[in-house]
Design a protein around this motif. Sequence first.
Motif, PDB file in Angstrom:
ATOM      1  N   CYS A 101      -0.543   5.441   4.223  1.00  0.00           N
ATOM      2  CA  CYS A 101       0.214   4.425   3.506  1.00  0.00           C
ATOM      3  C   CYS A 101       0.980   5.057   2.347  1.00  0.00           C
ATOM      4  O   CYS A 101       0.402   5.761   1.528  1.00  0.00           O
ATOM      5  CB  CYS A 101      -0.723   3.345   2.982  1.00  0.00           C
ATOM      6  SG  CYS A 101       0.124   2.120   1.972  1.00  0.00           S
ATOM      7  N   SER A 108       2.137   3.591  -0.103  1.00  0.00           N
ATOM      8  CA  SER A 108       1.890   2.840  -1.328  1.00  0.00           C
ATOM      9  C   SER A 108       0.538   3.180  -1.949  1.00  0.00           C
ATOM     10  O   SER A 108       0.444   3.468  -3.132  1.00  0.00           O
ATOM     11  CB  SER A 108       1.964   1.351  -1.032  1.00  0.00           C
ATOM     12  OG  SER A 108       1.767   0.605  -2.209  1.00  0.00           O
ATOM     13  N   CYS A 109      -0.521   3.163  -1.139  1.00  0.00           N
ATOM     14  CA  CYS A 109      -1.860   3.397  -1.694  1.00  0.00           C
ATOM     15  C   CYS A 109      -2.471   4.703  -1.191  1.00  0.00           C
ATOM     16  O   CYS A 109      -3.590   5.041  -1.555  1.00  0.00           O
ATOM     17  CB  CYS A 109      -2.782   2.220  -1.380  1.00  0.00           C
ATOM     18  SG  CYS A 109      -3.215   2.057   0.358  1.00  0.00           S
ATOM     19  N   CYS A 137       0.119  -2.425   5.629  1.00  0.00           N
ATOM     20  CA  CYS A 137      -1.115  -1.766   5.228  1.00  0.00           C
ATOM     21  C   CYS A 137      -2.175  -2.829   4.961  1.00  0.00           C
ATOM     22  O   CYS A 137      -1.955  -3.751   4.169  1.00  0.00           O
ATOM     23  CB  CYS A 137      -0.876  -0.928   3.969  1.00  0.00           C
ATOM     24  SG  CYS A 137      -2.376  -0.172   3.331  1.00  0.00           S
ATOM     25  N   GLU A 146      -4.915  -2.311   3.578  1.00  0.00           N
ATOM     26  CA  GLU A 146      -5.649  -1.948   2.366  1.00  0.00           C
ATOM     27  C   GLU A 146      -5.007  -2.569   1.128  1.00  0.00           C
ATOM     28  O   GLU A 146      -5.676  -3.170   0.313  1.00  0.00           O
ATOM     29  CB  GLU A 146      -5.691  -0.423   2.247  1.00  0.00           C
ATOM     30  CG  GLU A 146      -6.570   0.083   1.125  1.00  0.00           C
ATOM     31  CD  GLU A 146      -8.041  -0.164   1.368  1.00  0.00           C
ATOM     32  OE1 GLU A 146      -8.430  -0.286   2.532  1.00  0.00           O
ATOM     33  OE2 GLU A 146      -8.797  -0.271   0.382  1.00  0.00           O
ATOM     34  N   CYS A 147      -3.689  -2.416   1.003  1.00  0.00           N
ATOM     35  CA  CYS A 147      -3.034  -2.844  -0.232  1.00  0.00           C
ATOM     36  C   CYS A 147      -1.974  -3.913   0.011  1.00  0.00           C
ATOM     37  O   CYS A 147      -1.394  -4.436  -0.936  1.00  0.00           O
ATOM     38  CB  CYS A 147      -2.391  -1.646  -0.937  1.00  0.00           C
ATOM     39  SG  CYS A 147      -0.974  -0.949  -0.061  1.00  0.00           S
ATOM     40  N   TYR A 188       0.862  -3.449   1.565  1.00  0.00           N
ATOM     41  CA  TYR A 188       2.193  -2.861   1.673  1.00  0.00           C
ATOM     42  C   TYR A 188       2.837  -3.257   2.994  1.00  0.00           C
ATOM     43  O   TYR A 188       2.193  -3.301   4.026  1.00  0.00           O
ATOM     44  CB  TYR A 188       2.079  -1.335   1.582  1.00  0.00           C
ATOM     45  CG  TYR A 188       3.332  -0.584   1.942  1.00  0.00           C
ATOM     46  CD1 TYR A 188       4.345  -0.395   1.011  1.00  0.00           C
ATOM     47  CD2 TYR A 188       3.483  -0.065   3.219  1.00  0.00           C
ATOM     48  CE1 TYR A 188       5.491   0.304   1.344  1.00  0.00           C
ATOM     49  CE2 TYR A 188       4.632   0.636   3.564  1.00  0.00           C
ATOM     50  CZ  TYR A 188       5.629   0.804   2.624  1.00  0.00           C
ATOM     51  OH  TYR A 188       6.758   1.496   2.972  1.00  0.00           O
TER      52      TYR A 188
HETATM   53 ZN    ZN Z   1      -1.683   0.726   1.392  1.00  0.00          ZN
END
Ligand code: ZN
Length: 64
Positions: A12, A14-15, A35, A37-38, A40
């Motif tokens: 990712c 972003s993260c 994503c 996770e975050c 994105y």
């Molecule tokens: Zn992410």
Amino acid sequence: MVKKRFIAGAVCPSCSASDTLMLIIESKGSETVECVECGYEASEPESKPAAPELDEGMIGLFKP
Ligand SMILES: [Zn+2]
């Protein structure tokens, strides 16, 4: 129908987490990367790898 699948080995932007990016393919054919996770999100405009022209060349050479 929307298809979702994880992109193996993708990181990712972003993260920086790996293997959290999902490719979402909508019925229209538009692809989005998300994503998990975050959160994105990014559209994936024609990022398909160029098709190798090797096959065509090989077929051309292979004449019986
Ligand atoms: Zn992410």
